[in-house]
Design an enzyme around this catalytic site. Structure first.
Site, short mmCIF file in Angstrom:
data_model
loop_
_atom_site.label_atom_id
_atom_site.label_comp_id
_atom_site.label_asym_id
_atom_site.label_seq_id
_atom_site.Cartn_x
_atom_site.Cartn_y
_atom_site.Cartn_z
N ASP A 30 0.76 -1.57 0.10
CA ASP A 30 0.34 0.04 0.45
C ASP A 30 0.97 1.56 0.24
OD1 ASP A 30 -3.57 0.96 1.09
OD2 ASP A 30 -1.70 2.10 1.34
N GLY A 93 -15.60 3.58 3.80
CA GLY A 93 -14.60 4.42 3.36
C GLY A 93 -13.61 4.06 2.43
N GLN A 94 -14.45 2.94 1.60
CA GLN A 94 -13.71 2.44 0.33
C GLN A 94 -13.16 3.45 -0.26
OE1 GLN A 94 -16.00 -0.33 -2.00
NE2 GLN A 94 -14.40 -0.39 -3.58
N HIS A 100 -10.30 -5.02 -3.41
CA HIS A 100 -8.65 -5.48 -3.25
C HIS A 100 -9.32 -5.92 -1.63
CE1 HIS A 100 -9.99 -0.99 -2.49
NE2 HIS A 100 -9.22 -1.34 -1.02
P1 5GP Z 1 -9.81 1.78 0.67
O1 5GP Z 1 -9.36 3.20 1.07
O2 5GP Z 1 -10.53 1.76 -1.27
O3 5GP Z 1 -10.33 -0.10 1.22
O4 5GP Z 1 -8.61 1.03 0.71
C1 5GP Z 1 -7.65 1.93 -0.95
C2 5GP Z 1 -5.96 1.52 -0.71
O5 5GP Z 1 -5.22 1.84 -1.55
C3 5GP Z 1 -5.69 3.16 0.36
O6 5GP Z 1 -5.23 2.10 1.70
C4 5GP Z 1 -4.11 3.77 -0.58
O7 5GP Z 1 -3.54 4.44 0.41
C5 5GP Z 1 -3.75 2.54 -1.38
N1 5GP Z 1 -4.46 3.30 -2.40
C6 5GP Z 1 -4.38 4.15 -3.39
N2 5GP Z 1 -3.60 4.26 -4.34
C7 5GP Z 1 -2.88 3.74 -4.48
C8 5GP Z 1 -1.84 3.76 -6.07
O8 5GP Z 1 -1.55 4.67 -6.80
N3 5GP Z 1 -0.57 2.85 -5.47
C9 5GP Z 1 -0.79 2.61 -4.55
N4 5GP Z 1 0.31 1.54 -3.92
N5 5GP Z 1 -1.95 2.00 -3.18
C10 5GP Z 1 -2.34 3.03 -3.51
#
Ligand code: 5GP
Ligand code: ZN
Length: 114
Positions: A30, A93-94, A100
């Site tokens: 991440d 909070g997605q 993922h």
């Molecule tokens: P969500 O909030 O949708 O459950 O998680 C999305 C995750 O993706 C977050 O933890 C955020 O830090 C990670 N993330 C967002 N954009 C990128 C990216 O471009 N590269 C990587 N490696 N992680 C990302």
């Protein structure tokens, strides 16, 4: 319209620190880790969330969990434990709308999550 960032990572069109690749799934660090180890496991195929999954996706969803366990073991998390999380929709909070699994470990986790 710009392509989803996780589709770009899966296709090798955006950089990521990969820890796993196979025909169906990719795992990588991440960008903003919330624990000493914070990995993301994604399907190569774009799927918005588990809410968008169908019975035909059953094998894929199982595969993602097995990859999550494998990368957790490879990261040395097996003995102390770790958490697998998938945020689904606004209240969870997605923020990236490509399914993922977060694999978090390396510190004790609180419960319930915030
Ligand atoms: P969500 O909030 O949708 O459950 O998680 C999305 C995750 O993706 C977050 O933890 C955020 O830090 C990670 N993330 C967002 N954009 C990128 C990216 O471009 N590269 C990587 N490696 N992680 C990302
Ligand atoms: Zn995508």
């Amino acid at each position: 319209m710009s392509e989803c960032i996780f589709c770009r990572i899966a296709a090798g069109r955006a950089p990521a620190r990969l820890v796993w690749q196979d025909d169906e799934a990719v795992a990588f660090h991440d960008l903003h880790p919330q624990a000493p180890v914070h990995l993301l496991v994604i399907p190569r195929r774009h799927l918005v969330s588990v809410n968008a999954a169908a019975p035909a996706d059953r094998d894929l969803l199982g595969h993602l969990l097995l990859v999550a366990a494998q990368v957790a073991r490879s990261a040395g998390l097996e003995a102390r434990g770790y958490r697998i999380v998938t945020n689904c929709g606004a209240d969870a909070g997605q923020s990236v709308f490509h399914l993922h699994l977060h694999v978090l470990g390396g510190r004790p986790m609180g419960w319930p999550p915030g």
